[in-house]
Write a protein that holds these residues in place. Structure first.
Motif, PDB file in Angstrom:
ATOM      1  N   ARG A  11       0.819  -1.209   0.000  1.00  7.59           N
ATOM      2  CA  ARG A  11       0.000   0.000   0.000  1.00  7.59           C
ATOM      3  C   ARG A  11       0.856   1.263   0.000  1.00  7.59           C
ATOM      4  N   GLU A  12       2.142   1.088   0.255  1.00  6.44           N
ATOM      5  CA  GLU A  12       3.040   2.252   0.258  1.00  6.44           C
ATOM      6  C   GLU A  12       3.191   2.873  -1.128  1.00  6.44           C
ATOM      7  N   TYR A  13       2.622   2.229  -2.146  1.00  9.65           N
ATOM      8  CA  TYR A  13       2.728   2.789  -3.493  1.00  9.65           C
ATOM      9  C   TYR A  13       2.080   4.167  -3.578  1.00  9.65           C
ATOM     10  N   VAL A  14       1.114   4.423  -2.677  1.00 11.35           N
ATOM     11  CA  VAL A  14       0.383   5.692  -2.714  1.00 11.35           C
ATOM     12  C   VAL A  14       1.326   6.870  -2.472  1.00 11.35           C
ATOM     13  N   GLY A  15       2.264   6.715  -1.544  1.00 11.13           N
ATOM     14  CA  GLY A  15       3.197   7.804  -1.267  1.00 11.13           C
ATOM     15  C   GLY A  15       4.035   8.178  -2.484  1.00 11.13           C
ATOM     16  N   LEU A  16       4.548   7.155  -3.169  1.00 16.46           N
ATOM     17  CA  LEU A  16       5.328   7.431  -4.372  1.00 16.46           C
ATOM     18  C   LEU A  16       4.457   8.010  -5.478  1.00 16.46           C
ATOM     19  N   LEU A  17       3.191   7.563  -5.519  1.00 16.90           N
ATOM     20  CA  LEU A  17       2.279   8.048  -6.561  1.00 16.90           C
ATOM     21  C   LEU A  17       2.044   9.547  -6.432  1.00 16.90           C
ATOM     22  N   VAL A  18       1.771  10.008  -5.216  1.00 18.49           N
ATOM     23  CA  VAL A  18       1.469  11.434  -5.044  1.00 18.49           C
ATOM     24  C   VAL A  18       2.727  12.280  -5.207  1.00 18.49           C
ATOM     25  N   LEU A  19       3.898  11.744  -4.815  1.00 19.16           N
ATOM     26  CA  LEU A  19       5.137  12.487  -5.051  1.00 19.16           C
ATOM     27  C   LEU A  19       5.401  12.638  -6.547  1.00 19.16           C
ATOM     28  N   ALA A  20       5.197  11.558  -7.287  1.00 18.73           N
ATOM     29  CA  ALA A  20       5.372  11.621  -8.735  1.00 18.73           C
ATOM     30  C   ALA A  20       4.373  12.584  -9.369  1.00 18.73           C
ATOM     31  N   LEU A  21       3.145  12.627  -8.837  1.00 17.25           N
ATOM     32  CA  LEU A  21       2.134  13.541  -9.357  1.00 17.25           C
ATOM     33  C   LEU A  21       2.554  14.997  -9.149  1.00 17.25           C
ATOM     34  N   ALA A  22       3.094  15.283  -7.957  1.00 14.03           N
ATOM     35  CA  ALA A  22       3.552  16.651  -7.691  1.00 14.03           C
ATOM     36  C   ALA A  22       4.691  17.034  -8.646  1.00 14.03           C
ATOM     37  N   LEU A  23       5.643  16.124  -8.850  1.00  6.99           N
ATOM     38  CA  LEU A  23       6.740  16.406  -9.770  1.00  6.99           C
ATOM     39  C   LEU A  23       6.247  16.564 -11.201  1.00  6.99           C
ATOM     40  N   ALA A  24       5.215  15.796 -11.558  1.00  4.99           N
ATOM     41  CA  ALA A  24       4.675  15.898 -12.915  1.00  4.99           C
ATOM     42  C   ALA A  24       4.105  17.287 -13.172  1.00  4.99           C
ATOM     43  N   TRP A  25       3.422  17.836 -12.182  1.00  2.14           N
ATOM     44  CA  TRP A  25       2.873  19.175 -12.362  1.00  2.14           C
ATOM     45  C   TRP A  25       3.976  20.236 -12.354  1.00  2.14           C
ATOM     46  N   VAL A  26       5.006  20.029 -11.521  1.00  2.00           N
ATOM     47  CA  VAL A  26       6.130  20.968 -11.526  1.00  2.00           C
ATOM     48  C   VAL A  26       6.862  20.916 -12.872  1.00  2.00           C
ATOM     49  N   SER A  27       6.939  19.721 -13.463  1.00  2.00           N
ATOM     50  CA  SER A  27       7.610  19.563 -14.758  1.00  2.00           C
ATOM     51  C   SER A  27       6.888  20.303 -15.871  1.00  2.00           C
ATOM     52  N   LEU A  28       5.647  20.671 -15.631  1.00  2.00           N
ATOM     53  CA  LEU A  28       4.904  21.439 -16.625  1.00  2.00           C
ATOM     54  C   LEU A  28       5.581  22.779 -16.919  1.00  2.00           C
ATOM     55  N   LEU A  29       6.404  23.251 -15.958  1.00  2.00           N
ATOM     56  CA  LEU A  29       7.116  24.512 -16.155  1.00  2.00           C
ATOM     57  C   LEU A  29       8.101  24.435 -17.313  1.00  2.00           C
ATOM     58  N   TYR A  30       8.454  23.213 -17.747  1.00  2.00           N
ATOM     59  CA  TYR A  30       9.329  23.059 -18.908  1.00  2.00           C
ATOM     60  C   TYR A  30       8.746  23.780 -20.118  1.00  2.00           C
ATOM     61  N   TYR A  31       7.429  23.737 -20.254  1.00  2.00           N
ATOM     62  CA  TYR A  31       6.774  24.322 -21.426  1.00  2.00           C
ATOM     63  C   TYR A  31       6.624  25.830 -21.314  1.00  2.00           C
TER      64      TYR A  31
END
Length: 705
Positions: A438-458
């Motif tokens: 169930r610990e996958y949830v922690g990595l999932l939300v961290l990856a989600l936050a980084l994904a939105w921050v990566s939007l700054l590339y554009y």
């Protein structure tokens, strides 16, 4: 006394005491009289001046080298005497071309020494007598990166060029006895043009000197070898770099600018990389040769500059014409459209990713697929994982092409690392999910936050947003990172002191309100247990709240040494909240002011990264088509194998009003479109009759609709 005085004048007395030290002393003093009788002595003893008896056994230095090293006012009368003696003892060629054997100066001959001493008189004499104009001085003193030394390319011609002796260079290339070949390469594969690039240092005086010498050698070689198919500028060194590409790879911006805008007005015009098309007041239209510059050629100048992580001045180099106009042309023709498509695709990916994270199921993974909603969720998860694989592959490819370094984080490395971390976290999340953790949830939300921050590339697609993003990256990786390094030390240090000072009474439990006996908490567990101040993590969080102005003093009631606690708290607040935070704000303001202009050039570099990355992803046939439409291809007259590609650039210089250029390709600026400093490709009159005398058009108009 003249150096060519006949030997008979000094041979009245035959001496028997000529030793190496005596001869060396005589030539170092320039005293010809001390050499009287030397010829007869050599004949009687059957010896030569180049023999070991008259050579320094440690360094290999001969008497001729010793004499040339001791010129006074550019002359040493013993040089002529030594050459005449060597000629009469049939030792002339051996003596002249004898070189140092010492590892430091190995290979240096008398010709090298005469050139270094700037004596054209003796250079002419040595060449006339048989000096090897291709002798290589390859000792450690003459190698690149050897510390204290002078790397000049080993050859006499390159030594003359690097020491700014134009008359010497002309003589070595044009003399009727033995001509120096500028196509010869040293042990590193560098020709004299490569060496000139190496010694350039971007100062005004040095750049002017190197540029003039570079042009002189280029023109002289062309005039002497018009029928030769070997192009001096096309020769590559051991690294596969031409002089132009070497200037780009070393960041020699001053010389690179000269090389890209080189324009000759005489018979050597074929060597030009720029042709003035028309001039009207301060405005002129110029054709720039983009051969070796555009990405249709492997390891092009654009790729070297954009992906060359070792050069700190890459952003400034991209402002040079025609690089700036070429990138602008690529952006307008196709890159802006591809960038928009990529942005919309990533936004769709983010929407899917966010939906998958928001509507995830509770319980133990992996979850069974029982209804249409489950199938839809599975498809979304599959898209997210496939996207992570794509980001991981792209990031690894980027890291292989340009390994991440601290200095590259300010340009493009920041976005690459964010995409890489996002992909790694998602893939680890998928592994934990399939493993039933169930610990996958922690990595999932961290990856989600980084994904939105990566939007700054554009953000680099829009100038203002791109510049703002650059400033933010600079402050995060600069001022904020330094602040966090110091702040973490203070936070940890004061937290350990508070934990050591505050001890919860034994047998009590801290709840939302206060401390209660442990027995009462067990009988009435309605209160919420809170960690005590003997817990390091809790204490650090409480002190962090003080830093941002959200702390409270409710835990001070249980302190035995309140005065000590207040001293610690006041010192902590003064150092962090009052001093460090205000210092951080001041530094950030100073950073914004300092890098405001620099941020625009970095944004240009980041956009150039995006352009070339998108271009590389295109199929070969499409890239070829885009290249042909973005420029004009012409073929040299009577040369079916050589083609040139040009881009038209409009330039405006309000301090330059010359309009009497006799070699303009057109009289009137007609049929020309000016757009944001970039000249559009025009109709069939692009190559005028004057340019057609040396260039024959091989294609028709390739302008885009």
């Amino acid at each position: 006394m003249d150096s060519l005085t006949p030997l008979s004048f000094y041979n009245n007395v035959i001496r028997e005491d000529f030793t190496k030290d005596a001869v060396f002393r005589a030539v170092s003093e320039g005293d010809v009289e001390q050499l009287a009788g030397l010829l007869e002595f050599l004949r009687a003893k059957d010896k030569r001046l180049s023999s070991l008896d008259f050579t320094d056994k440690t360094t290999g230095k001969t008497v001729l080298l010793k004499a040339l090293l001791n010129l006074k006012d550019g002359r040493n009368n013993t040089v002529g005497v030594l050459l005449e003696i060597a000629e009469k003892t049939e030792d002339l060629e051996t003596l002249i071309n004898a070189a140092y054997t010492d590892p430091c100066y190995q290979g240096q001959t008398a010709l090298h020494v005469a050139i270094e001493r700037r004596s054209l008189y003796y250079v002419k004499l040595l060449v006339q007598k048989g000096a090897d104009v291709q002798a290589k001085a390859n000792g450690t003193f003459f190698q690149q990166g050897a510390g204290l030394g002078f790397y000049f390319g080993e050859l006499p011609l390159s030594l003359a060029a690097c020491t700014n002796q134009p008359e010497m260079v002309s003589f070595l290339m044009e003399n009727p006895d033995r001509r120096a070949d500028p196509t010869q390469r040293d042990s590193q594969g560098n020709t004299v043009l490569h060496i000139l690039v190496v010694i350039a240092d971007d100062s005004t005086e040095n750049t002017e000197m190197v540029a003039n010498m570079y042009d002189r050698i280029l023109v002289q070689h062309y005039k002497l070898n018009k029928k030769s198919k070997v192009q001096l500028e096309s020769i590559v060194n051991n690294e596969g770099l031409t002089p132009l590409k070497l200037a780009a790879s070393l960041g020699k911006i001053g010389l690179l600018k000269h090389m890209l805008s080189r324009e000759f007005m005489d018979e050597s015009r074929r060597l030009s990389r720029k042709f003035t098309r028309w001039v009207y007041g301060p405005v002129r239209s110029s054709l720039y040769d983009i051969g070796s510059i555009d990405t249709d050629e492997n390891n092009s100048v654009l790729e070297i500059i954009i992906f060359g992580s070792e050069m700190p001045n890459r952003p400034e180099m991209l402002q040079i014409e025609p690089l700036q106009s070429l990138l602008q042309n690529k952006w307008k023709k196709f890159a802006s459209k591809l960038f928009l498509i990529n942005f919309l695709s990533y936004m769709l990916y983010l929407v899917i990713f966010t939906s998958v994270a928001f509507y995830r199921k509770d319980g133990e993974p992996p979850f069974a697929i029982n209804d249409p909603e489950d199938y839809l969720s599975f498809v979304g998860e599959l898209i997210v994982v496939l996207g992570a694989l794509r980001f991981l592959y792209k990031s690894i490819t980027q890291f292989q092409r340009r390994p991440p370094q601290i200095r590259t984080l300010f340009t493009n490395g920041f976005s690459d690392i964010l995409f890489f971390l996002q992909a790694v976290l998602l893939l680890l999340c998928a592994i934990l999910y399939c493993s039933g953790c169930r610990e996958y949830v922690g990595l999932l939300v961290l990856a989600l936050a980084l994904a939105w921050v990566s939007l700054l590339y554009y953000a680099r697609g829009v100038k203002q947003l791109g510049i703002y993003n650059v400033m933010m990256q600079r402050m995060i990786l600069g001022d904020l990172l330094h602040f966090l390094c110091i702040y973490s030390v203070l936070l940890f240090g004061f937290s350990t002191a508070v934990v050591a000072l505050i001890k919860e009474p034994s047998g009590t439990v801290r709840t939302n309100e206060t401390l209660v006996p442990e027995g009462d908490f067990k009988s009435d567990p309605s209160g919420c247990r809170k960690p005590g101040y003997d817990d390091m993590r809790h204490t650090m969080m409480e002190l962090f709240k003080f830093t941002i102005g959200m702390g409270d003093l409710e835990f001070t009631d249980h302190v035995d040494y309140k005065s000590v606690f207040y001293i610690l708290l006041i010192c902590y607040i003064v150092l962090t909240y009052i001093l460090m935070l205000n210092m951080l704000i001041a530094l950030m303001g100073n950073t914004v002011e300092r890098i405001s202009e620099q941020s625009e050039t970095i944004w240009n570099l980041q956009r150039a990264f995006a352009i070339l990355d998108m271009e590389r992803a295109l199929p070969r046939w499409l890239k070829t088509k885009l290249h042909s439409r973005a420029s004009e291809t012409v073929r040299l007259k009577n040369d079916e194998d050589t083609t040139l590609r040009f881009i038209t650039v409009a330039e405006m210089n309000w301090t330059k009003w010359r309009s009497d250029i006799s070699t303009k390709l057109e009289e009137d600026p007609e049929n020309t479109v000016v757009s944001q400093g970039l000249m559009g490709i025009v109709g069939p009159r692009l190559v005028s009759e004057e340019l057609s005398n040396s260039l024959a058009t091989s294609t028709e108009d390739h302008s885009l609709a």
